[in-house]
Write an enzyme that holds these catalytic residues in place. Structure first.
Site, short mmCIF file in Angstrom:
data_model
loop_
_atom_site.label_atom_id
_atom_site.label_comp_id
_atom_site.label_asym_id
_atom_site.label_seq_id
_atom_site.Cartn_x
_atom_site.Cartn_y
_atom_site.Cartn_z
N CYS A 82 -3.72 2.14 7.38
CA CYS A 82 -4.24 1.89 6.02
C CYS A 82 -4.41 0.39 5.76
CB CYS A 82 -3.39 2.61 4.98
SG CYS A 82 -4.34 2.95 3.50
N HIS A 171 -2.32 7.74 6.73
CA HIS A 171 -0.87 7.47 6.84
C HIS A 171 -0.19 8.46 7.79
CE1 HIS A 171 -0.25 4.39 3.66
NE2 HIS A 171 -1.40 4.88 3.22
N GLU A 173 2.51 8.18 9.27
CA GLU A 173 3.98 8.11 9.16
C GLU A 173 4.51 9.00 8.04
OE1 GLU A 173 1.87 6.09 7.94
OE2 GLU A 173 2.56 5.23 6.06
N1 GLN Z 1 -6.29 0.08 -0.83
C1 GLN Z 1 -5.32 -0.68 -0.11
C2 GLN Z 1 -5.85 -2.05 0.30
O1 GLN Z 1 -6.99 -2.35 0.13
C3 GLN Z 1 -4.81 0.06 1.09
C4 GLN Z 1 -4.07 1.30 0.65
C5 GLN Z 1 -2.94 1.72 1.53
O2 GLN Z 1 -2.49 1.02 2.43
N2 GLN Z 1 -2.43 2.89 1.24
O3 GLN Z 1 -5.08 -2.82 0.79
#
Ligand code: GLN
Length: 188
Positions: A82, A171, A173
Site C-alpha cells: 500500500c 494489505h 498482512e
Molecule cells: N492512501 C495512502 C497513501 O497515499 C495509502 C493507504 C494505505 O497504505 N493503506 O499513502
C-alpha cells in the site's frame, strides 16, 4: 537464519511481523522478523508497510532510514504494501519516493466510494484466489523495463515485481493467507 526488518514508523507493523513468522514456519526456514525504526541493521529483506505515504516518506527522511535504504537498495530485497508500494515507485505525485521500481503509481486511485473493500485476486503463479484487502489503495498505472505485473483488478495493476522488489497495493498482512509473504521470502 534469515532476518527480515519491518519499517516501524507507521502502519500495520505487528501484523507484518506475525505474517513473516507464519510464512517462515510454513516454509520451514529459520529466521526472525524485527521492527526497524532508525538505523538499518544487517538484514536479508525489508518490508515497508501501509499507512500514509507522505508521512512515512517524511519519517524515513527524518530518521535517516531513507538514505540507509537507498544506499543498500541495489542488493536488499524490499516488499512495499500500500503506502509502502508508493514509496518504491519511480513515479507518483506529491511524495518523495525511493524510486527503485520502474512503475508509475496513482495514489487513492479507487476513489472515495471504494475507500475500503475486499476482492478475490488472481495472482500469477498462485493457485485459486488471494483475498485482497484494499484500504485507500493506490494502483500501478504502468510498468516499464523489467518490472512485471503479477495481478490486476480490471485493467489496474495491483501487484508487481521488479528484480528483488515486490510492490503490493493492498494489505496481505491483514488476512490469514501468508502466500505473498512466502513469495517474498522465496525471492531472497
Ligand atoms: N492512501 C495512502 C497513501 O497515499 C495509502 C493507504 C494505505 O497504505 N493503506 O499513502
Amino acid at each position: 537464519m534469515i532476518k527480515i526488518g519491518v519499517v516501524a514508523l507507521q502502519g500495520a507493523v505487528t501484523e507484518h511481523i506475525q505474517a513473516v513468522k507464519n510464512a517462515l514456519a510454513d516454509l520451514n526456514i529459520k529466521g526472525e522478523a524485527i521492527p526497524v525504526k532508525t538505523k538499518l541493521p544487517s538484514l536479508d529483506g525489508l518490508i515497508i508497510p501501509g499507512g500514509e505515504s507522505t508521512t512515512i516518506s517524511h519519517l524515513l527522511l527524518k530518521s535517516g532510514l531513507f538514505t540507509d535504504i537507498e544506499a543498500r537498495a541495489s542488493s536488499l530485497p524490499i516488499m512495499g504494501t500500500c503506502a509502502g508500494c508508493i514509496l518504491l515507485a519511480q513515479k507518483t505525485e506529491g511524495v518523495k519516493t525511493l524510486g527503485v521500481m520502474d512503475m508509475e503509481v496513482e495514489r487513492n486511485a479507487f476513489g472515495r466510494q471504494r475507500y475500503s473493500f475486499q476482492s478475490p485476486l488472481k495472482i500469477q503463479g498462485f493457485k485459486g484466489f488471494f483475498p485482497g484487502i484494499f484500504i485507500r489503495a493506490p494502483v500501478i498505472r504502468r510498468v516499464w523495463n523489467n518490472c512485471q505485473p503479477l495481478a490486476w483488478i480490471d485493467d489496474k495493476i495491483v501487484m508487481a515485481q521488479d528484480k528483488h522488489f515486490l510492490a503490493v497495493v493492498f494489505h496481505p498482512e491483514l488476512g490469514e493467507d501468508v502466500r505473498i509473504h512466502k513469495y517474498f521470502l522465496e525471492m531472497i
